[in-house]
Design a protein around this motif. Structure first.
Motif, short mmCIF file in Angstrom:
data_model
loop_
_atom_site.label_atom_id
_atom_site.label_comp_id
_atom_site.label_asym_id
_atom_site.label_seq_id
_atom_site.Cartn_x
_atom_site.Cartn_y
_atom_site.Cartn_z
N TRP A 1 0.84 -1.19 0.00
CA TRP A 1 0.00 0.00 0.00
C TRP A 1 0.88 1.25 0.00
CZ3 TRP A 1 -5.17 -0.05 -0.53
CH2 TRP A 1 -5.86 -1.20 -0.19
N VAL A 2 0.37 2.33 -0.57
CA VAL A 2 0.98 3.65 -0.48
C VAL A 2 0.07 4.48 0.42
CG1 VAL A 2 1.61 5.75 -1.74
CG2 VAL A 2 2.01 3.50 -2.78
N THR A 3 0.62 5.01 1.50
CA THR A 3 -0.18 5.85 2.39
C THR A 3 -0.40 7.20 1.72
OG1 THR A 3 0.75 4.76 4.32
CG2 THR A 3 -0.31 6.88 4.70
N ALA A 4 -1.62 7.65 1.70
CA ALA A 4 -1.98 8.91 1.03
C ALA A 4 -1.72 10.07 1.99
CB ALA A 4 -3.44 8.86 0.60
N ASN A 5 -0.46 10.45 2.13
CA ASN A 5 -0.12 11.51 3.08
C ASN A 5 1.01 12.42 2.57
OD1 ASN A 5 2.12 9.87 3.31
ND2 ASN A 5 1.94 9.58 5.52
N SER A 6 1.15 12.55 1.28
CA SER A 6 2.28 13.32 0.74
C SER A 6 1.94 14.76 0.39
CB SER A 6 2.84 12.62 -0.50
OG SER A 6 1.89 12.60 -1.54
N TRP A 7 0.70 15.20 0.58
CA TRP A 7 0.28 16.52 0.12
C TRP A 7 1.11 17.66 0.72
CZ3 TRP A 7 -1.46 21.26 1.59
CH2 TRP A 7 -1.96 22.06 0.57
N THR A 8 1.24 17.72 2.03
CA THR A 8 1.96 18.85 2.63
C THR A 8 3.43 18.87 2.24
OG1 THR A 8 1.86 17.56 4.67
CG2 THR A 8 0.62 19.58 4.63
N LYS A 9 4.04 17.70 2.10
CA LYS A 9 5.43 17.65 1.66
C LYS A 9 5.56 18.19 0.23
CE LYS A 9 9.31 14.56 0.90
NZ LYS A 9 9.79 13.21 0.86
N LYS A 10 4.66 17.76 -0.65
CA LYS A 10 4.69 18.24 -2.04
C LYS A 10 4.36 19.73 -2.11
CE LYS A 10 3.98 13.77 -4.15
NZ LYS A 10 3.12 12.90 -4.95
N TRP A 11 3.43 20.19 -1.25
CA TRP A 11 3.11 21.62 -1.21
C TRP A 11 4.35 22.42 -0.81
CZ3 TRP A 11 3.55 25.29 2.56
CH2 TRP A 11 3.01 26.54 2.25
N ALA A 12 5.07 21.96 0.22
CA ALA A 12 6.28 22.66 0.69
C ALA A 12 7.35 22.69 -0.40
CB ALA A 12 6.81 21.99 1.96
N GLU A 13 7.50 21.59 -1.14
CA GLU A 13 8.48 21.56 -2.23
C GLU A 13 8.09 22.55 -3.33
OE1 GLU A 13 8.49 17.45 -3.40
OE2 GLU A 13 9.67 16.83 -1.66
N ALA A 14 6.80 22.69 -3.61
CA ALA A 14 6.33 23.61 -4.66
C ALA A 14 6.33 25.06 -4.21
CB ALA A 14 4.93 23.20 -5.10
N ASN A 15 6.42 25.30 -2.90
CA ASN A 15 6.36 26.66 -2.34
C ASN A 15 7.52 26.89 -1.37
OD1 ASN A 15 3.58 27.75 -3.31
ND2 ASN A 15 3.18 25.67 -2.59
N PRO A 16 8.77 26.84 -1.85
CA PRO A 16 9.91 26.95 -0.94
C PRO A 16 10.02 28.32 -0.26
CG PRO A 16 10.64 27.02 -3.22
CD PRO A 16 9.19 26.67 -3.24
N ASP A 17 9.43 29.36 -0.86
CA ASP A 17 9.48 30.70 -0.26
C ASP A 17 8.39 30.91 0.79
OD1 ASP A 17 11.63 31.26 -1.90
OD2 ASP A 17 10.38 32.14 -3.47
N ALA A 18 7.56 29.92 1.02
CA ALA A 18 6.45 30.06 1.96
C ALA A 18 6.77 29.42 3.31
CB ALA A 18 5.19 29.45 1.37
N GLU A 19 8.05 29.37 3.65
CA GLU A 19 8.44 28.79 4.94
C GLU A 19 7.95 29.66 6.08
OE1 GLU A 19 12.64 28.16 5.06
OE2 GLU A 19 12.62 26.75 3.39
N GLY A 20 7.86 29.08 7.24
CA GLY A 20 7.44 29.82 8.42
C GLY A 20 6.55 28.99 9.30
N LYS A 21 6.05 29.63 10.33
CA LYS A 21 5.19 28.93 11.28
C LYS A 21 3.73 29.09 10.87
CE LYS A 21 8.32 29.33 15.14
NZ LYS A 21 8.49 29.62 16.54
N GLY A 22 2.93 28.21 11.41
CA GLY A 22 1.50 28.27 11.17
C GLY A 22 1.08 27.33 10.05
N PRO A 23 -0.23 27.21 9.87
CA PRO A 23 -0.73 26.29 8.85
C PRO A 23 -0.36 26.75 7.43
CG PRO A 23 -2.52 27.52 9.87
CD PRO A 23 -1.28 27.89 10.60
N TRP A 24 -0.26 25.80 6.53
CA TRP A 24 0.15 26.06 5.16
C TRP A 24 -0.68 27.14 4.49
CZ3 TRP A 24 -3.12 25.61 1.07
CH2 TRP A 24 -4.31 24.92 1.31
N PHE A 25 -2.00 27.15 4.74
CA PHE A 25 -2.87 28.08 4.02
C PHE A 25 -2.64 29.54 4.42
CE2 PHE A 25 -5.25 26.09 7.46
CZ PHE A 25 -5.67 27.18 8.20
N ARG A 26 -2.04 29.78 5.58
CA ARG A 26 -1.72 31.16 5.97
C ARG A 26 -0.49 31.66 5.22
NH1 ARG A 26 -5.91 32.39 8.76
NH2 ARG A 26 -6.33 31.38 10.74
N ARG A 27 0.29 30.72 4.64
CA ARG A 27 1.52 31.07 3.93
C ARG A 27 1.44 30.82 2.43
NH1 ARG A 27 4.94 27.22 5.62
NH2 ARG A 27 3.40 26.05 6.76
#
Length: 189
Positions: free
Chosen positions: A134-160
């Motif tokens: 099985w492949v666990t369906a949990n890669s979204w936030t990692k892929k989002w971070a890779e696609a948005n390297p300038d959006a680092e910081g604290k707080g939930p992804w959608f705030r950045r």
């Protein structure tokens, strides 16, 4: 045979058909959501827009379109709107690599006629039919971070998220315009 006879009778009488139970063999973990039930089934991964309207893109839109699951047991189009992470995100991204493939999924089905929720699916695990792992369906936030390297910081992804922040900058937090935001903030805060 008995189920087929009951379903045929229900259809002839105009009654709703008996819902199939897809919980057998499911190892899905509960989210304690209303009307959730474990569901494990085989399906074909499809581009929802293509399936519903005939507007088809190469490779199911390359992860830019909502993905769907056409269940093998009954041909029903199932709407996967969440992956195995806490935020309601990621199902399309998780399923995109399987465009057109026959897969087995395990997760939670939401069926609540009072809310109008039908065939809503929270996919937790995916594997191609015939595969053992099985492949666990949990890669979204990692892929989002890779696609948005300038959006680092604290707080939930959608705030950045740059897309979210651009939309807020154009039409405000309420989506009604910056003036409406100002009036709302002044009145309520």
């Amino acid at each position: 045979m008995k189920r087929i006879a009951m379903t045929t009778a229900a259809l002839c009488l105009g009654l709703p058909a008996v819902a199939q139970d897809f919980s057998d063999g499911s190892e899905a973990k509960t989210w304690n959501l209303a009307a959730e039930t474990p569901a494990r089934f085989e399906a074909t991964v499809v581009d929802m827009l293509c399936e519903l309207t005939g507007d088809c893109a190469e490779n199911c839109g390359g992860g830019q379109r909502q993905m769907g699951l056409v269940r093998a047991a009954d041909g029903v189009l199932v709407y996967p709107n969440k992956n195995n992470q806490p935020a309601f995100t990621g199902a399309a991204l998780e399923l995109a690599p399987y465009c057109g493939a026959e897969v087995e999924v395990d997760g939670l089905m939401i069926e609540d006629p009072e809310l109008g929720a039908t065939n809503i699916y929270l996919v937790q695990k995916i594997r191609e039919v015939g595969e053992s792992e099985w492949v666990t369906a949990n890669s979204w936030t990692k892929k989002w971070a890779e696609a948005n390297p300038d959006a680092e910081g604290k707080g939930p992804w959608f705030r950045r998220d740059p897309r979210v922040n651009d939309m807020i900058g154009e039409s405000g937090y309420l989506g009604l315009g910056l003036e409406a935001d100002e009036a709302f903030i002044e009145e309520w805060f």
